[in-house]
Design an enzyme around this catalytic site. Sequence first.
Site, PDB file in Angstrom:
ATOM      1  N   GLY A  94       0.832  -1.365   0.107  1.00 56.15           N
ATOM      2  CA  GLY A  94       0.060  -0.005   0.023  1.00 56.15           C
ATOM      3  C   GLY A  94       0.968   1.251   0.082  1.00 56.15           C
ATOM      4  N   GLY A  96       2.638   3.833   1.507  1.00 58.04           N
ATOM      5  CA  GLY A  96       2.911   4.004   2.729  1.00 58.04           C
ATOM      6  C   GLY A  96       3.560   5.468   2.844  1.00 58.04           C
ATOM      7  N   ARG A  97       3.802   6.096   1.855  1.00 57.72           N
ATOM      8  CA  ARG A  97       4.154   7.502   1.903  1.00 57.72           C
ATOM      9  C   ARG A  97       3.907   8.220   0.582  1.00 57.72           C
ATOM     10  NH1 ARG A  97      10.529   7.364  -0.160  1.00 57.72           N
ATOM     11  NH2 ARG A  97      10.400   5.573  -1.252  1.00 57.72           N
ATOM     12  N   GLY A 130       6.966   7.542   6.394  1.00 57.45           N
ATOM     13  CA  GLY A 130       5.907   8.258   5.300  1.00 57.45           C
ATOM     14  C   GLY A 130       6.582   9.555   4.400  1.00 57.45           C
ATOM     15  N   ASP A 256       4.622  -4.664  -7.315  1.00 61.30           N
ATOM     16  CA  ASP A 256       3.979  -3.492  -6.941  1.00 61.30           C
ATOM     17  C   ASP A 256       4.381  -2.456  -7.618  1.00 61.30           C
ATOM     18  OD1 ASP A 256       6.261  -4.333  -5.563  1.00 61.30           O
ATOM     19  OD2 ASP A 256       6.074  -2.349  -4.280  1.00 61.30           O
TER      20      ASP A 256
HETATM   21  P1  AMP Z   1       9.286   1.063  -2.779  1.00 63.54           P
HETATM   22  O1  AMP Z   1      10.514   0.254  -2.341  1.00 63.54           O
HETATM   23  O2  AMP Z   1       9.250   2.488  -2.908  1.00 63.54           O
HETATM   24  O3  AMP Z   1       8.552   0.453  -3.979  1.00 63.54           O
HETATM   25  O4  AMP Z   1       8.343   0.900  -1.597  1.00 63.54           O
HETATM   26  C1  AMP Z   1       7.758  -0.434  -1.030  1.00 63.54           C
HETATM   27  C2  AMP Z   1       6.740  -0.317  -0.045  1.00 63.54           C
HETATM   28  O5  AMP Z   1       7.159   0.581   0.930  1.00 63.54           O
HETATM   29  C3  AMP Z   1       5.665   0.501  -0.462  1.00 63.54           C
HETATM   30  O6  AMP Z   1       4.304  -0.038   0.214  1.00 63.54           O
HETATM   31  C4  AMP Z   1       5.890   1.972   0.159  1.00 63.54           C
HETATM   32  O7  AMP Z   1       4.745   2.632   0.352  1.00 63.54           O
HETATM   33  C5  AMP Z   1       6.560   1.523   1.401  1.00 63.54           C
HETATM   34  N1  AMP Z   1       7.692   2.744   1.916  1.00 63.54           N
HETATM   35  C6  AMP Z   1       8.669   3.092   1.241  1.00 63.54           C
HETATM   36  N2  AMP Z   1       9.201   3.900   2.002  1.00 63.54           N
HETATM   37  C7  AMP Z   1       8.508   4.351   3.099  1.00 63.54           C
HETATM   38  C8  AMP Z   1       8.541   5.295   3.841  1.00 63.54           C
HETATM   39  N3  AMP Z   1       9.626   6.046   4.112  1.00 63.54           N
HETATM   40  N4  AMP Z   1       7.601   5.339   4.748  1.00 63.54           N
HETATM   41  C9  AMP Z   1       6.517   4.648   4.736  1.00 63.54           C
HETATM   42  N5  AMP Z   1       6.462   3.626   3.704  1.00 63.54           N
HETATM   43  C10 AMP Z   1       7.326   3.543   2.683  1.00 63.54           C
HETATM   44 MG    MG Z   2       7.211   0.919  -5.378  1.00 67.90          MG
END
Ligand code: AMP
Ligand code: MG
Length: 498
Positions: A94, A96-97, A130, A256
């Site tokens: 989901g 997350g940020r 976030g 994702d």
């Molecule tokens: P990503 O590696 O950017 O594809 O993110 C993978 C998952 O981690 C997704 O659900 C993002 O929303 C969550 N996520 C990444 N960085 C953060 C953060 N700093 N705070 C909260 N959720 C995060």
């Molecule tokens: Mg991503």
Amino acid sequence: MTASQVLPPAIPFDNTYARLPERFFARQRPTPVERPGLIALNRPLATELGIDISRHDATEWAAIAAGNLVPEGAEPIAMAYAGHQFGQFVPQLGDGRAILLGEVVDRCGVRRDLQLKGAGPTPFSRRGDGRAALGPVLREYVIAEAMHALGVRSTRALAAVTTGEPVFRETTLPGAVLIRVAESHVRVGTFQYFTVRRDQAGVRRLADYVIDRHYPEARAAANPYLALLEAVTARQAALVASWMSVAFIHGVMNTDNMRVAGETIDYGPCAFMEAYHPETVFSSIDQFGRYAYGAQPAIAQWNLARLAETLLPLIDADAEAAVRQATAAVNAFAPAFDAAWLATLRSKLGLVGESGDDAALAQGFLAAMQAAAADFTLAFRRLGDSLAGTAHAGALEAMFSGAPEFAGWHAAWRARLPASAAERAAVAAAMARVNPLYIPRNHLVEEMIRAAVTAGDFAPFEALNPVLAQPFEERPGLERYTLPAAPEERVTRTFCGT
Ligand code: AMP
Ligand code: MG
């Protein structure tokens, strides 16, 4: 005196995802930040989106991009999704940020998402804060816009702001927020989110939404959900071929991070290959080369198989029949990719018409590049220049000095081209329109980030964007942007943009 006017909102929101059932997302307002500071506002993109920039000043746009001011018409939500990360299934990821502000219908009638990235925690944040750090925000801004200019379907960057707040990673870094624009943020992992919850009604609702929004022609097919899978597969094959044509390595092709609309998303650990080698990997977390340059087609097909699994019950009530049809649809990826890649190589090599030997000829060039460790981008560019005469005379031979077989290949290639000087000049011009000269080379991106993060110096960011906005047009004074990294500048590892 005339009656006072009621102005339409500056951003003409017209939201649809927020109308879906509540379990598709969480309503979540951005968390305000200390001191929003505008880094960039992408005016041409704003115009394309029908946004009236003049309605707010820079301070107000900074507040909007930072999430401090939620514009009229926005309905902020965090989207739910799951995903396979490096082959491991995670049932709940989901946003997350990231927070989806809403959608606008652009000047061409295409519905586009406006999303804040780094706008504070959501119910999907797990242990994350976030937030986003300045480096990854600048990186995404520059590379997404460069990809678009290169002709690769990509999310876009509408604005970037600093937050005036620190984020805590391995070190303390300045925080930032990006406004990302996408044809939608529905991912393969969004389908998986409902399937793992045995929420068949959710999968169907999502599939119908995606058909209506991205693939309306599938609705008329005998089997709309199979047609959806086929259409997503076709777009993904074209997308991966376009990545590889500009030396792009995504680096984190988790389900994702693969969107059903067929646009590139997530510029975390991505990188651009310089010396051609199909096994090139940069991402520090990709230990086994799962997402290496040459592995990208196979991994895209693997991801599409995960999408197919979620659609099986919709494709056919008879499980075996569903598997048979879905398998055929996913297996169509390989020939679709091969055809797209061959067409790409033909145009990069200036080959007009089709000859049965073209695949072997193209393979010969790749092999020579690999033997000579030639820079992929410049090799194609200088090959075209070699037809045009004196401008970069000798550059090609110098690049391939380590590959004695190149001379024979070069002669064979010339023999495949038209003979007249006028036609050859036309081939050279056509090659210069498809072979970029300026790409976001890793060391240029790193240098730009380092200046901003360590010295608050945004001059390299300001300089890089206009260079990359016209990747095919050689301009004087920009030579350093065309060159591969010197040994001491070389970026060998990239890190996830969290
Ligand atoms: P990503 O590696 O950017 O594809 O993110 C993978 C998952 O981690 C997704 O659900 C993002 O929303 C969550 N996520 C990444 N960085 C953060 C953060 N700093 N705070 C909260 N959720 C995060
Ligand atoms: Mg991503």
